[in-house]
Design an enzyme around this catalytic site. Structure first.
Site, PDB file in Angstrom:
ATOM      1  N   HIS A  66      24.962  -6.770  63.080  1.00 28.00           N
ATOM      2  CA  HIS A  66      24.512  -7.700  64.015  1.00 28.00           C
ATOM      3  C   HIS A  66      22.822  -7.587  64.653  1.00 28.00           C
ATOM      4  O   HIS A  66      22.164  -8.104  64.976  1.00 28.00           O
ATOM      5  CB  HIS A  66      25.332  -7.265  65.405  1.00 28.00           C
ATOM      6  CG  HIS A  66      26.617  -8.017  65.573  1.00 28.00           C
ATOM      7  ND1 HIS A  66      27.008  -8.456  66.518  1.00 28.00           N
ATOM      8  CD2 HIS A  66      27.505  -8.185  64.360  1.00 28.00           C
ATOM      9  CE1 HIS A  66      28.371  -9.129  66.111  1.00 28.00           C
ATOM     10  NE2 HIS A  66      28.564  -8.824  64.921  1.00 28.00           N
ATOM     11  N   ASP A  67      22.362  -6.226  64.238  1.00 26.42           N
ATOM     12  CA  ASP A  67      21.069  -5.975  64.382  1.00 26.42           C
ATOM     13  C   ASP A  67      20.197  -6.748  63.279  1.00 26.42           C
ATOM     14  O   ASP A  67      19.296  -7.482  63.582  1.00 26.42           O
ATOM     15  CB  ASP A  67      20.779  -4.411  63.994  1.00 26.42           C
ATOM     16  CG  ASP A  67      19.071  -4.250  64.421  1.00 26.42           C
ATOM     17  OD1 ASP A  67      18.561  -4.901  65.147  1.00 26.42           O
ATOM     18  OD2 ASP A  67      18.621  -3.391  63.345  1.00 26.42           O
ATOM     19  N   VAL A  70      19.969 -10.576  63.584  1.00 26.87           N
ATOM     20  CA  VAL A  70      18.903 -11.201  64.736  1.00 26.87           C
ATOM     21  C   VAL A  70      17.909 -10.509  64.775  1.00 26.87           C
ATOM     22  O   VAL A  70      17.545  -9.154  65.102  1.00 26.87           O
ATOM     23  CB  VAL A  70      19.777 -11.017  66.095  1.00 26.87           C
ATOM     24  CG1 VAL A  70      19.078 -11.456  67.268  1.00 26.87           C
ATOM     25  CG2 VAL A  70      21.310 -11.537  65.882  1.00 26.87           C
ATOM     26  N   GLY A  72      16.021  -9.434  62.441  1.00 23.71           N
ATOM     27  CA  GLY A  72      15.986  -8.463  61.399  1.00 23.71           C
ATOM     28  C   GLY A  72      16.233  -7.214  61.884  1.00 23.71           C
ATOM     29  O   GLY A  72      16.768  -6.940  63.001  1.00 23.71           O
ATOM     30  N   ASP A  74      15.591  -4.265  63.366  1.00 26.32           N
ATOM     31  CA  ASP A  74      14.540  -3.593  63.917  1.00 26.32           C
ATOM     32  C   ASP A  74      15.025  -2.840  65.144  1.00 26.32           C
ATOM     33  O   ASP A  74      14.344  -2.821  66.149  1.00 26.32           O
ATOM     34  CB  ASP A  74      13.443  -4.785  64.187  1.00 26.32           C
ATOM     35  CG  ASP A  74      14.018  -5.626  65.252  1.00 26.32           C
ATOM     36  OD1 ASP A  74      15.463  -5.823  65.568  1.00 26.32           O
ATOM     37  OD2 ASP A  74      13.375  -6.459  65.995  1.00 26.32           O
ATOM     38  N   SER A  76      16.638  -3.887  67.392  1.00 22.59           N
ATOM     39  CA  SER A  76      16.699  -4.799  68.737  1.00 22.59           C
ATOM     40  C   SER A  76      17.964  -4.720  69.338  1.00 22.59           C
ATOM     41  O   SER A  76      18.044  -5.022  70.784  1.00 22.59           O
ATOM     42  CB  SER A  76      16.204  -6.261  68.426  1.00 22.59           C
ATOM     43  OG  SER A  76      16.958  -6.615  67.474  1.00 22.59           O
ATOM     44  N   THR A 194      37.053  -4.284  55.921  1.00 18.06           N
ATOM     45  CA  THR A 194      38.080  -3.390  55.423  1.00 18.06           C
ATOM     46  C   THR A 194      38.017  -2.298  56.292  1.00 18.06           C
ATOM     47  O   THR A 194      39.161  -1.291  56.067  1.00 18.06           O
ATOM     48  CB  THR A 194      37.523  -2.801  53.820  1.00 18.06           C
ATOM     49  OG1 THR A 194      38.610  -2.035  53.414  1.00 18.06           O
ATOM     50  CG2 THR A 194      36.319  -2.055  53.781  1.00 18.06           C
TER      51      THR A 194
END
Ligand code: HEM
Ligand SMILES: *[C@@H]1O[C@H](CO)[C@@H](O)[C@H](O)[C@H]1NC(C)=O
Ligand SMILES: CC(=O)N[C@H]1CO[C@H](CO)[C@@H](O)[C@@H]1O
Length: 316
Positions: A66-67, A70, A72, A74, A76, A194
């Site tokens: 998820h980082d 969105v 890149g 970084d 965020s 998994t």
């Protein structure tokens, strides 16, 4: 003067033709002198977090995805803005488990407790290393992690664009193509499922309506979600915290939890890759490592465009 070889000349030419710093230069030994014990520190910190809660590993791996997806890789996703407008409070992030954030906070504290490392290591790199630990310490491959990312300063709710659990193959392909991935790489990355679990709201709509779901499995999920509509959840595969290829074997028998999982087998255009990973764990591991490394290069920030955040939750 000795003449320079053709390979050297070609290398210089190639370097000259590259756009200046279009791609940040990540290296596995980036912290060799800045924080020589980095990997050991993070390995042991994540081990402690994973011992405290079985959710830590899966939650950390998902956080990395998820980082990177969105703005890149970084970090965020870790930012907490006082006005509440940040990525983690986008609806698509609602189910990110606090254990993942805690794992990174713990690892960051461990890194900064070494005087040599204090404020030297980006939160984005700590997240990349912690994700590798989540995989490795769950029984998956150990792989070298490229480092040298800088942390971003921005995080807004509206910048979050993530794949949804009801996506079909074309939607999955188009989303991941946007990040630079092929269909095969997308399938390998989906193998991250998994480990971990999904809450009922993400798959309940399939129960009794999706003919590709094994009926016995549907009955099992039905009773789980009926018993606890808000807190019910299902593990992605039978080896709950084991990183292996059983996720793909479950897809072959109609026991994928999410629609976006099961469709990888149902759609004949991606089935051969699922079958390959289901029978050849080595192939899955190799492709997963390659795809994770590629994921770790998405939108990487440099010293010119980022910083080393002192507190992973707040830009400096
Ligand atoms: C292919 C598109 C993807 C979709 C639609 C998707 C969707 C989801 C959903 C709906 C959940 C359940 C969340 C919850 O109930 O809390 C989940 C969990 C998870 N996802 Fe994905 N995901 C995708 C790709 C990925 C990738 C690429 C990775 C990492 C390589 C990943 C890693 C995880 C992990 C480890 C969990 C378990 C989290 C936990 O147990 O707390 N996912 N995903
Ligand atoms: C799910 O459970 C409900 C309540 O017991 C039942 O009415 C329904 O038929 C079940 N659906 C499936 C697909 O098993
Ligand atoms: C982990 C986390 O910060 N989750 C948030 C996701 O978004 C919802 C809705 O804004 C918040 O309530 C959660 O706290």
């Amino acid at each position: 003067m000795a003449s320079v070889g053709l390979p050297f000349v070609l290398a210089v030419l190639a370097a000259a033709l590259m756009p200046p710093s279009a791609v940040a230069q990540l290296r596995t030994d980036y912290y060799a002198t800045k924080c020589p014990k980095l990997e050991t520190i993070i390995r042991s910190s994540v081990k402690q977090s994973m011992a405290q809660s079985p959710i830590s590993g899966p939650a950390t791996l998902r956080l990395f995805f998820h980082d990177c997806a969105v703005r890149g890789c970084d970090a965020s996703i870790l930012i907490v803005n006082s006005n509440g407008d940040d990525e983690r409070r986008n609806a698509d992030n609602q189910s990110l488990k606090p254990e993942g954030f805690q794992t990174i906070m713990n690892a960051k504290a461990a890194v900064d407790s070494d005087p040599q490392c204090k404020y030297q290591v980006s939160c984005a790199d700590i997240l990349a290393l912690a994700a590798r630990e989540a995989v490795y310490q769950s029984g998956g491959p150990n792989y070298p992690v490229e480092l040298g990312r800088f942390d971003g300063r921005l995080s807004t709710r509206n910048s979050v664009v993530l794949p949804h659990a009801n996506f079909n193959l074309d939607q999955l392909n188009s989303y991941f193509a946007g990040l630079g991935f092929t269909q095969t790489e997308m399938i390998a990355l989906s193998g991250g499922h998994t480990i971990g679990a999904s809450d009922c709201p993400f798959f309940q709509y399939r129960i009794g309506t999706d003919p590709t779901m094994d009926p016995a499995f549907a009955a099992q999920l039905n009773s789980t979600c009926n018993a606890n509509p808000t807190t019910g959840f299902a593990f992605f595969d039978d080896t709950v915290v084991g990183f292996d290829n059983s996720y793909f074997r479950k897809l072959q028998v109609g026991r994928g939890v999410l629609g976006s999982d099961q469709v990888l087998y149902t759609d004949t255009r991606s089935r051969a890759t699922v079958n390959n990973y289901a029978t050849n764990q080595g192939a899955f591991f190799a492709d997963f490592v390659m795809a994770m490394t590629k994921l770790g290069r998405v939108g990487v920030k440099t010293a010119a465009t980022g910083e080393i955040r002192r507190d992973c939750r707040f830009p400096n």
